[in-house]
Design a protein around this motif. Sequence first.
Motif, PDB file in Angstrom:
ATOM      1  N   GLU A  31       0.845  -1.182   0.000  1.00  0.00           N
ATOM      2  CA  GLU A  31       0.000   0.000   0.000  1.00  0.00           C
ATOM      3  C   GLU A  31       0.883   1.235   0.000  1.00  0.00           C
ATOM      4  N   GLU A  32       0.607   2.133  -0.945  1.00  0.00           N
ATOM      5  CA  GLU A  32       1.362   3.377  -1.008  1.00  0.00           C
ATOM      6  C   GLU A  32       0.713   4.396  -0.088  1.00  0.00           C
ATOM      7  N   GLU A  33       1.546   5.175   0.579  1.00  0.00           N
ATOM      8  CA  GLU A  33       1.016   6.236   1.414  1.00  0.00           C
ATOM      9  C   GLU A  33       0.570   7.383   0.520  1.00  0.00           C
ATOM     10  N   THR A  36       1.646  13.948   0.598  1.00  0.00           N
ATOM     11  CA  THR A  36       1.318  15.074   1.462  1.00  0.00           C
ATOM     12  C   THR A  36       0.952  16.251   0.566  1.00  0.00           C
TER      13      THR A  36
END
Length: 84
Positions: A31-33, A36
């Motif tokens: 899973e990629e974060e 921001t």
Amino acid sequence: AEEEEGAMETTEAEAEAPSAESTEPDMVEEEEEPPTIDPRQSLFDSHVCPTVESNLDRMSKKYGFFLPDSEYLTDLEGLVGYCH
């Protein structure tokens, strides 16, 4: 007896075939974060302004960016963040 051999062959073939449940290490998805997002950062360069409003003012002066019908805008930070 031949029917039993045919059944045995199918069973052996099924045993050799990879199951759909098995996963190889290469196929595990990480899973990629989410990135921001800072609505104070310009959409066109990496400059960060003190406020979202000053960011829009700078982008307008430097790049000609504007928000049409901005008087109807209810979530300025959300819109700029969405544009990123």
